[in-house]
Design a protein around this motif. Structure first.
Motif, PDB file in Angstrom:
ATOM      1  N   LYS A 132       0.832  -1.207   0.000  1.00 19.27           N
ATOM      2  CA  LYS A 132       0.000   0.000   0.000  1.00 19.27           C
ATOM      3  C   LYS A 132       0.869   1.261   0.000  1.00 19.27           C
ATOM      4  O   LYS A 132       0.654   2.191  -0.778  1.00 19.27           O
ATOM      5  CB  LYS A 132      -0.930  -0.004   1.209  1.00 19.27           C
ATOM      6  CG  LYS A 132      -1.877   1.185   1.298  1.00 19.27           C
ATOM      7  CD  LYS A 132      -2.835   1.022   2.474  1.00 19.27           C
ATOM      8  CE  LYS A 132      -3.851   2.168   2.514  1.00 19.27           C
ATOM      9  NZ  LYS A 132      -3.236   3.470   2.745  1.00 19.27           N
ATOM     10  N   LEU A 133       1.873   1.281   0.887  1.00 11.09           N
ATOM     11  CA  LEU A 133       2.761   2.440   0.999  1.00 11.09           C
ATOM     12  C   LEU A 133       3.527   2.679  -0.296  1.00 11.09           C
ATOM     13  O   LEU A 133       3.596   3.816  -0.787  1.00 11.09           O
ATOM     14  CB  LEU A 133       3.748   2.226   2.152  1.00 11.09           C
ATOM     15  CG  LEU A 133       4.841   3.293   2.322  1.00 11.09           C
ATOM     16  CD1 LEU A 133       4.214   4.623   2.743  1.00 11.09           C
ATOM     17  CD2 LEU A 133       5.874   2.836   3.347  1.00 11.09           C
ATOM     18  N   SER A 134       4.092   1.620  -0.864  1.00  9.51           N
ATOM     19  CA  SER A 134       4.898   1.778  -2.076  1.00  9.51           C
ATOM     20  C   SER A 134       4.037   2.218  -3.253  1.00  9.51           C
ATOM     21  O   SER A 134       4.470   3.016  -4.090  1.00  9.51           O
ATOM     22  CB  SER A 134       5.636   0.480  -2.414  1.00  9.51           C
ATOM     23  OG  SER A 134       4.728  -0.588  -2.623  1.00  9.51           O
ATOM     24  N   SER A 135       2.804   1.717  -3.326  1.00 11.52           N
ATOM     25  CA  SER A 135       1.912   2.111  -4.406  1.00 11.52           C
ATOM     26  C   SER A 135       1.591   3.598  -4.324  1.00 11.52           C
ATOM     27  O   SER A 135       1.637   4.314  -5.333  1.00 11.52           O
ATOM     28  CB  SER A 135       0.615   1.291  -4.348  1.00 11.52           C
ATOM     29  OG  SER A 135      -0.279   1.704  -5.357  1.00 11.52           O
ATOM     30  N   GLU A 136       1.290   4.078  -3.126  1.00  4.61           N
ATOM     31  CA  GLU A 136       0.946   5.489  -2.946  1.00  4.61           C
ATOM     32  C   GLU A 136       2.135   6.394  -3.260  1.00  4.61           C
ATOM     33  O   GLU A 136       2.009   7.399  -3.974  1.00  4.61           O
ATOM     34  CB  GLU A 136       0.468   5.720  -1.510  1.00  4.61           C
ATOM     35  CG  GLU A 136      -0.880   5.060  -1.198  1.00  4.61           C
ATOM     36  CD  GLU A 136      -1.218   5.122   0.280  1.00  4.61           C
ATOM     37  OE1 GLU A 136      -0.326   5.522   1.086  1.00  4.61           O
ATOM     38  OE2 GLU A 136      -2.361   4.771   0.646  1.00  4.61           O
ATOM     39  N   GLN A 137       3.306   6.044  -2.721  1.00  6.19           N
ATOM     40  CA  GLN A 137       4.475   6.901  -2.926  1.00  6.19           C
ATOM     41  C   GLN A 137       4.992   6.830  -4.362  1.00  6.19           C
ATOM     42  O   GLN A 137       5.468   7.834  -4.906  1.00  6.19           O
ATOM     43  CB  GLN A 137       5.566   6.529  -1.926  1.00  6.19           C
ATOM     44  CG  GLN A 137       5.190   6.826  -0.485  1.00  6.19           C
ATOM     45  CD  GLN A 137       6.380   6.793   0.454  1.00  6.19           C
ATOM     46  OE1 GLN A 137       7.518   6.567   0.049  1.00  6.19           O
ATOM     47  NE2 GLN A 137       6.120   7.007   1.738  1.00  6.19           N
ATOM     48  N   ALA A 138       4.898   5.650  -4.980  1.00 10.77           N
ATOM     49  CA  ALA A 138       5.330   5.520  -6.372  1.00 10.77           C
ATOM     50  C   ALA A 138       4.438   6.353  -7.286  1.00 10.77           C
ATOM     51  O   ALA A 138       4.925   7.000  -8.224  1.00 10.77           O
ATOM     52  CB  ALA A 138       5.300   4.055  -6.803  1.00 10.77           C
ATOM     53  N   MET A 139       3.130   6.361  -7.022  1.00  7.52           N
ATOM     54  CA  MET A 139       2.220   7.154  -7.840  1.00  7.52           C
ATOM     55  C   MET A 139       2.546   8.639  -7.731  1.00  7.52           C
ATOM     56  O   MET A 139       2.571   9.364  -8.734  1.00  7.52           O
ATOM     57  CB  MET A 139       0.778   6.897  -7.416  1.00  7.52           C
ATOM     58  CG  MET A 139      -0.250   7.654  -8.256  1.00  7.52           C
ATOM     59  SD  MET A 139      -0.220   7.183 -10.016  1.00  7.52           S
ATOM     60  CE  MET A 139      -0.905   5.535  -9.931  1.00  7.52           C
ATOM     61  N   GLU A 140       2.831   9.099  -6.527  1.00  7.71           N
ATOM     62  CA  GLU A 140       3.187  10.507  -6.335  1.00  7.71           C
ATOM     63  C   GLU A 140       4.481  10.851  -7.068  1.00  7.71           C
ATOM     64  O   GLU A 140       4.594  11.892  -7.719  1.00  7.71           O
ATOM     65  CB  GLU A 140       3.322  10.825  -4.844  1.00  7.71           C
ATOM     66  CG  GLU A 140       2.001  10.851  -4.093  1.00  7.71           C
ATOM     67  CD  GLU A 140       1.032  11.878  -4.663  1.00  7.71           C
ATOM     68  OE1 GLU A 140       1.467  13.018  -4.936  1.00  7.71           O
ATOM     69  OE2 GLU A 140      -0.152  11.541  -4.847  1.00  7.71           O
ATOM     70  N   LEU A 141       5.463   9.957  -6.958  1.00  7.57           N
ATOM     71  CA  LEU A 141       6.742  10.183  -7.642  1.00  7.57           C
ATOM     72  C   LEU A 141       6.549  10.238  -9.151  1.00  7.57           C
ATOM     73  O   LEU A 141       7.054  11.145  -9.821  1.00  7.57           O
ATOM     74  CB  LEU A 141       7.731   9.072  -7.284  1.00  7.57           C
ATOM     75  CG  LEU A 141       9.050   9.065  -8.076  1.00  7.57           C
ATOM     76  CD1 LEU A 141       9.847  10.327  -7.801  1.00  7.57           C
ATOM     77  CD2 LEU A 141       9.865   7.824  -7.738  1.00  7.57           C
ATOM     78  N   LEU A 142       5.811   9.271  -9.706  1.00 14.61           N
ATOM     79  CA  LEU A 142       5.639   9.206 -11.148  1.00 14.61           C
ATOM     80  C   LEU A 142       4.834  10.393 -11.666  1.00 14.61           C
ATOM     81  O   LEU A 142       5.102  10.903 -12.758  1.00 14.61           O
ATOM     82  CB  LEU A 142       4.967   7.893 -11.539  1.00 14.61           C
ATOM     83  CG  LEU A 142       5.831   6.637 -11.333  1.00 14.61           C
ATOM     84  CD1 LEU A 142       5.044   5.386 -11.701  1.00 14.61           C
ATOM     85  CD2 LEU A 142       7.106   6.713 -12.157  1.00 14.61           C
ATOM     86  N   ARG A 143       3.866  10.846 -10.900  1.00 14.55           N
ATOM     87  CA  ARG A 143       3.113  12.033 -11.317  1.00 14.55           C
ATOM     88  C   ARG A 143       4.034  13.250 -11.377  1.00 14.55           C
ATOM     89  O   ARG A 143       3.970  14.045 -12.323  1.00 14.55           O
ATOM     90  CB  ARG A 143       1.964  12.294 -10.343  1.00 14.55           C
ATOM     91  CG  ARG A 143       0.789  11.328 -10.475  1.00 14.55           C
ATOM     92  CD  ARG A 143      -0.288  11.641  -9.468  1.00 14.55           C
ATOM     93  NE  ARG A 143      -1.412  10.721  -9.580  1.00 14.55           N
ATOM     94  CZ  ARG A 143      -2.449  10.719  -8.752  1.00 14.55           C
ATOM     95  NH1 ARG A 143      -2.493  11.589  -7.754  1.00 14.55           N
ATOM     96  NH2 ARG A 143      -3.441   9.860  -8.926  1.00 14.55           N
ATOM     97  N   SER A 144       4.883  13.395 -10.380  1.00 16.80           N
ATOM     98  CA  SER A 144       5.807  14.526 -10.349  1.00 16.80           C
ATOM     99  C   SER A 144       6.790  14.460 -11.507  1.00 16.80           C
ATOM    100  O   SER A 144       7.037  15.467 -12.190  1.00 16.80           O
ATOM    101  CB  SER A 144       6.566  14.536  -9.016  1.00 16.80           C
ATOM    102  OG  SER A 144       7.560  15.528  -9.007  1.00 16.80           O
ATOM    103  N   LEU A 145       7.325  13.268 -11.768  1.00 21.06           N
ATOM    104  CA  LEU A 145       8.284  13.109 -12.857  1.00 21.06           C
ATOM    105  C   LEU A 145       7.616  13.277 -14.218  1.00 21.06           C
ATOM    106  O   LEU A 145       8.215  13.821 -15.149  1.00 21.06           O
ATOM    107  CB  LEU A 145       8.951  11.731 -12.768  1.00 21.06           C
ATOM    108  CG  LEU A 145       9.879  11.513 -11.563  1.00 21.06           C
ATOM    109  CD1 LEU A 145      10.401  10.082 -11.554  1.00 21.06           C
ATOM    110  CD2 LEU A 145      11.040  12.496 -11.589  1.00 21.06           C
ATOM    111  N   ASP A 146       6.379  12.806 -14.335  1.00 21.30           N
ATOM    112  CA  ASP A 146       5.658  12.974 -15.590  1.00 21.30           C
ATOM    113  C   ASP A 146       5.471  14.458 -15.908  1.00 21.30           C
ATOM    114  O   ASP A 146       5.659  14.891 -17.044  1.00 21.30           O
ATOM    115  CB  ASP A 146       4.296  12.289 -15.510  1.00 21.30           C
ATOM    116  CG  ASP A 146       3.487  12.459 -16.787  1.00 21.30           C
ATOM    117  OD1 ASP A 146       3.649  11.625 -17.692  1.00 21.30           O
ATOM    118  OD2 ASP A 146       2.715  13.428 -16.880  1.00 21.30           O
TER     119      ASP A 146
END
Length: 270
Positions: free
Chosen positions: A216-230
Motif C-alpha cells: 500500500k505504501l509503495s503504491s501510494e508513494q510511487a504514484m506521487e513520484l511518477l506524477r511529479s516526474l511525468d
C-alpha cells in the motif's frame, strides 16, 4: 565468466519460460524466436567500423549458418505492437489525473463530457493523446476497463492505464517494460562509466502483514513520484509541446515495479 553468465541468464529466463508455457509455446518455437533475436541484434549492433554487417559476419557472430541468417533477414518486418498507442493512452490518463482543468477542487479527476469536439474529453485527448481521435481513445480506454462511458459522460475508474481486460495490451506492456529494464541492466554491465539509474529495495523474510502494508505504501508513494516526474518530463517532450525547437529526440523515462516472491525454503505465503 561463461558459467556465471549461464547462471544469470538461466535465472532471467525462468519467468519468461513460465509465461511461454502458460501460452503453450514449445521449446522449438522459442528457439526459432531466439534465432531471430540473435540475427536482429547482430545486424543492429555488431558491425565493424560503423558498417552494417554482412550475412557472413552475422553468421560468424551468432553461430547460425548463412542460409538460415539469410532466410531470417528476408522475413517480413514485425507488425507494430501498439506500444505507441498505449503510450498515448497513458499520457491521456496522466493528464486527466494531473491537469487542474480536468480535476475538481479536491484534485480528483472530473467526469468529462464526450460528443462535440469542444467537449472536455475531446479536448483532453487533443492535449495529451497526440493525433489519436477522441473516439478511438474512448474505445481503447473503455475496452481495457480504464473508463466507463454512459450518456455522453466519461468517468475515470482506474487511476492509470492498466489494461486488465486486454491480454494483448498487457503483453505489449510486458515486452516494453522487460526490454527497458534489461536494456538498462545490460548498459550498466557494458558501459561502467555511463551507468544509468538502477536501484531497488527488498528484504527476504517480510511478514504477510508487512507485505500488505508495504504494498500500500509503495503504491501510494510511487504514484506521487511518477506524477511529479511525468509533469517535469512532459515539459521537454515534442509531442506534448510541438513548439519546442530543442535538438534531439530521445525516449526517456523511469519505471517502477513491485517485488514479491516466496522466501527461499518457504512453501507458503502464510
Amino acid at each position: 565468466m561463461h558459467q556465471t553468465l549461464q547462471k544469470a541468464v538461466t535465472c532471467v529466463l525462468q519467468p519468461l519460460v513460465r509465461l511461454l508455457l502458460r501460452h503453450g509455446v514449445s521449446h522449438a518455437e522459442f528457439c526459432n524466436w531466439a534465432k531471430q533475436a540473435y540475427v536482429d541484434q547482430a545486424a543492429s549492433h555488431f558491425g565493424i567500423d560503423g558498417k552494417a554487417p554482412t550475412v557472413s559476419r552475422i553468421a560468424i557472430v551468432t553461430g547460425i549458418n548463412r542460409k538460415e541468417v539469410k532466410r531470417i533477414r528476408e522475413l517480413p518486418a514485425e507488425v507494430n505492437t501498439g506500444v505507441s498507442k498505449h503510450n498515448r493512452a497513458v499520457r491521456t490518463v496522466t493528464g486527466w489525473l494531473q491537469d487542474a482543468e480536468y480535476c475538481d477542487s479536491r484534485n480528483r479527476p472530473r467526469v468529462l463530457t464526450f460528443g462535440d469536439p469542444k467537449d472536455s474529453f475531446n479536448q483532453l485527448v487533443k492535449r495529451y493523446g497526440g493525433d489519436v481521435p477522441a473516439r478511438a481513445m474512448l474505445d481503447e480506454l473503455s475496452r481495457v476497463g480504464t473508463v466507463s462511458h454512459t450518456d455522453g459522460r466519461v468517468k475515470l475508474v482506474q487511476k492509470g492505464y492498466v489494461p486488465h481486460q486486454s491480454e494483448s495490451a498487457l503483453l505489449d506492456i510486458f515486452s516494453t517494460s522487460a526490454t527497458d529494464l534489461l536494456t538498462t541492466l545490460e548498459n550498466n554491465l557494458v558501459h561502467t562509466d555511463q551507468r544509468r539509474l538502477q536501484m531497488s529495495v527488498a528484504y527476504d523474510k517480510v511478514t504477510t502483514k508487512g507485505l500488505q502494508q508495504f504494498e500500500k505504501l509503495s503504491s501510494e508513494q510511487a504514484m506521487e513520484l511518477l506524477r511529479s516526474l511525468d509533469f517535469a518530463l512532459s515539459a521537454h517532450d515534442k509531442d506534448a509541446n510541438p513548439s519546442l525547437d530543442d535538438e534531439g529526440e530521445h525516449r526517456v523515462g523511469l519505471g517502477v515495479y513491485f517485488i514479491q516472491d516466496l522466501a527461499k525454503g518457504s512453501t507458503s505465503d502464510e
